[in-house]
Motif scaffolding. Structure first.
Motif, short mmCIF file in Angstrom:
data_model
loop_
_atom_site.label_atom_id
_atom_site.label_comp_id
_atom_site.label_asym_id
_atom_site.label_seq_id
_atom_site.Cartn_x
_atom_site.Cartn_y
_atom_site.Cartn_z
N PHE A 194 7.50 -2.61 5.11
CA PHE A 194 7.23 -2.75 3.67
C PHE A 194 5.72 -2.84 3.40
CE2 PHE A 194 6.58 -5.09 -0.27
CZ PHE A 194 7.42 -4.41 -1.13
N GLU A 195 5.04 -3.67 4.20
CA GLU A 195 3.60 -3.83 4.00
C GLU A 195 2.86 -2.52 4.27
OE1 GLU A 195 1.80 -7.21 5.90
OE2 GLU A 195 -0.20 -6.65 5.19
N PRO A 245 12.55 -2.13 1.21
CA PRO A 245 13.59 -2.76 0.38
C PRO A 245 13.02 -3.46 -0.85
CG PRO A 245 13.16 -4.11 2.32
CD PRO A 245 12.32 -2.88 2.47
N LEU A 246 13.59 -3.16 -2.00
CA LEU A 246 13.21 -3.85 -3.25
C LEU A 246 14.25 -4.94 -3.50
CD1 LEU A 246 12.20 -0.79 -5.48
CD2 LEU A 246 10.69 -2.36 -4.25
N ILE A 263 3.17 -0.41 1.17
CA ILE A 263 2.26 -0.81 0.09
C ILE A 263 0.86 -0.29 0.36
CG2 ILE A 263 1.12 -2.77 -0.96
CD1 ILE A 263 3.55 -4.40 -0.29
N ARG A 264 0.42 -0.48 1.60
CA ARG A 264 -0.95 -0.07 1.94
C ARG A 264 -1.12 1.44 1.96
NH1 ARG A 264 -3.93 -4.42 3.13
NH2 ARG A 264 -2.75 -6.31 3.59
N SER A 265 0.00 2.14 2.11
CA SER A 265 -0.05 3.60 2.12
C SER A 265 0.09 4.18 0.72
CB SER A 265 1.06 4.16 3.01
OG SER A 265 0.98 3.63 4.31
N GLY A 266 0.31 3.33 -0.28
CA GLY A 266 0.41 3.82 -1.65
C GLY A 266 1.83 4.16 -2.07
N VAL A 267 2.82 3.62 -1.38
CA VAL A 267 4.21 3.82 -1.82
C VAL A 267 4.37 3.14 -3.18
CG1 VAL A 267 6.62 3.18 -1.37
CG2 VAL A 267 5.18 4.02 0.49
N ASN A 268 4.91 3.89 -4.15
CA ASN A 268 5.03 3.31 -5.49
C ASN A 268 6.47 3.27 -5.96
OD1 ASN A 268 5.34 6.02 -5.79
ND2 ASN A 268 3.63 6.31 -7.18
N GLY A 269 7.38 3.65 -5.10
CA GLY A 269 8.79 3.62 -5.44
C GLY A 269 9.53 4.30 -4.31
N THR A 270 10.87 4.33 -4.43
CA THR A 270 11.61 4.95 -3.33
C THR A 270 12.49 6.08 -3.87
OG1 THR A 270 13.32 3.27 -3.57
CG2 THR A 270 11.66 2.91 -1.85
N LYS A 316 -0.54 4.57 6.47
CA LYS A 316 -1.17 3.53 7.29
C LYS A 316 -0.11 2.55 7.77
CE LYS A 316 -4.88 3.55 4.11
NZ LYS A 316 -5.33 2.85 2.93
N ALA A 358 -3.21 9.23 -1.27
CA ALA A 358 -2.78 8.16 -0.38
C ALA A 358 -2.45 8.68 1.01
CB ALA A 358 -1.55 7.47 -0.99
N GLU A 414 9.64 -6.23 7.35
CA GLU A 414 8.52 -6.67 6.51
C GLU A 414 7.24 -5.86 6.81
OE1 GLU A 414 8.42 -10.90 7.07
OE2 GLU A 414 9.87 -11.23 5.44
#
Lengths: 174, 158
Positions: A135-136, A61-62, A139-146, A5, A2, A132
């Protein structure tokens, strides 16, 4: 693998050495305990190796599991409008265990912010869309958790909760 | 083997809640993101289901319904969804255990769980993208969004 982006840009909050050849980006959630764990490690890293890298924080933020995550992110961004982003960022993480909805005004007072402006920025559309957009981008960069880290744009998979794993990731870039 | 791009998505009907079933073919006309995952109750900050739960508006933007499937029972899913505020259906592939996961090539015979497999299904029920992640690695959502985006772009070309 990943990739980050978009790349680090003028909308980001950065600290450390902004001219360094290494950039470390964290996607974090202010109510996430793993992020609070990483916070002093990053402070230590900035203290010891702060000349060698630039550090950028993006919001992830989740909200459904962390009811104060969004408000915390907005508070840090609003403080950023008065050039106190990192101060607010630190204060939130350092007080994570006691956070409640009223904490942020107390923090803003402690940082001598203009409270009226802080309250307005906290609710502004621009602040919300900054969070926001972060956050987006995550997601597009492949973040799967914090927390998720990117070093020079590549997702770092070797962070294991230790200071050494962060430091090694830096030194491997040198 | 994992079902691949171009295959018609096998239909199934599973419990979404203790008294409600969901049938895949009822969703024709919508895109479907099908997420097979090993088990409810993994740690929060790195949890795949918690991540997708924050992304519902992105899926809506692409006219996509997201659905989770694991071998956990409907009661387990109900408690999990309640605890984590999950706002999309979690289906119980419980009896016969793993039957649907097996249909999609997404069942781990060794440990008796679903694998971490992702499918993007188009409006006509055809699989347009699939991905198998190692059990221990949360695959995130970048691949799903790229697949949905590609569907959207191809639609415009027609």
């Amino acid at each position: 693998m990943a990739n980050l982006k978009p790349p680090v840009n003028e909308h980001d909050h950065y600290t450390g050495n902004t001219n360094a050849s290494i950039t470390l980006v964290e996607y974090g959630d202010y109510e996430c305990s793993h992020c609070a764990h990483a916070h002093p490690l990053l402070k230590q890293l900035l203290e010891e190796k702060g000349d060698d890298f630039e550090f950028v924080f993006r919001n992830f933020p989740l909200n459904e599991v962390h009811p104060l995550a969004m408000l915390s992110a907005l508070a840090a961004e609003a403080a950023g409008k008065q050039h106190k982003f990192w101060e607010m960022h630190d204060m939130i993480y350092e007080n994570q265990a006691q956070l409640n909805r009223d904490s942020f005004v107390d923090f803003a007072e402690a940082l001598s912010l203009n409270l009226e402006k802080f309250a307005a920025d906290l609710q502004s559309e621009a602040t919300t869309s900054k969070v926001e957009n972060d956050f987006e981008s995550g997601i597009r960069s492949g973040v799967n958790g914090t927390p998720s880290f990117f070093i020079n744009g590549r997702k770092l998979n070797s962070y294991d909760g230790t200071y050494e794993s962060l430091k090694n990731a830096l030194t491997q870039q040198e | 083997m994992l079902l691949e791009k171009g295959t018609a998505a096998p239909d199934f009907e599973l419990n979404a809640t203790p008294d409600q079933k969901l049938k895949l073919s009822e969703l024709k006309g919508k895109r479907v993101v099908l997420v097979f995952y090993p088990a409810d109750w993994s740690p929060v900050c790195g949890d795949q289901i918690a991540l997708y739960n924050e992304m519902l508006k992105f899926f809506q933007k692409y006219n996509a319904q997201i659905i989770g499937i694991s071998v956990d029972s409907k009661w387990c899913h109900m408690a999990f969804a309640d605890n984590r505020n999950i706002h999309f259906p979690l289906l119980a592939d419980f009896e016969p255990k793993g039957e649907v996961s097996k249909l999609y090539g997404a069942y781990n015979e060794e440990n008796g769980n679903s694998r971490r497999a992702l499918f993007v299904i188009d409006e006509a029920g055809i699989i347009r993208w699939s991905y198998l992640s190692p059990d221990g690695i949360n695959p995130g959502a970048d691949g799903i969004l790229e697949a949905l985006e590609e569907l959207e772009n191809n639609k415009d070309k027609k």
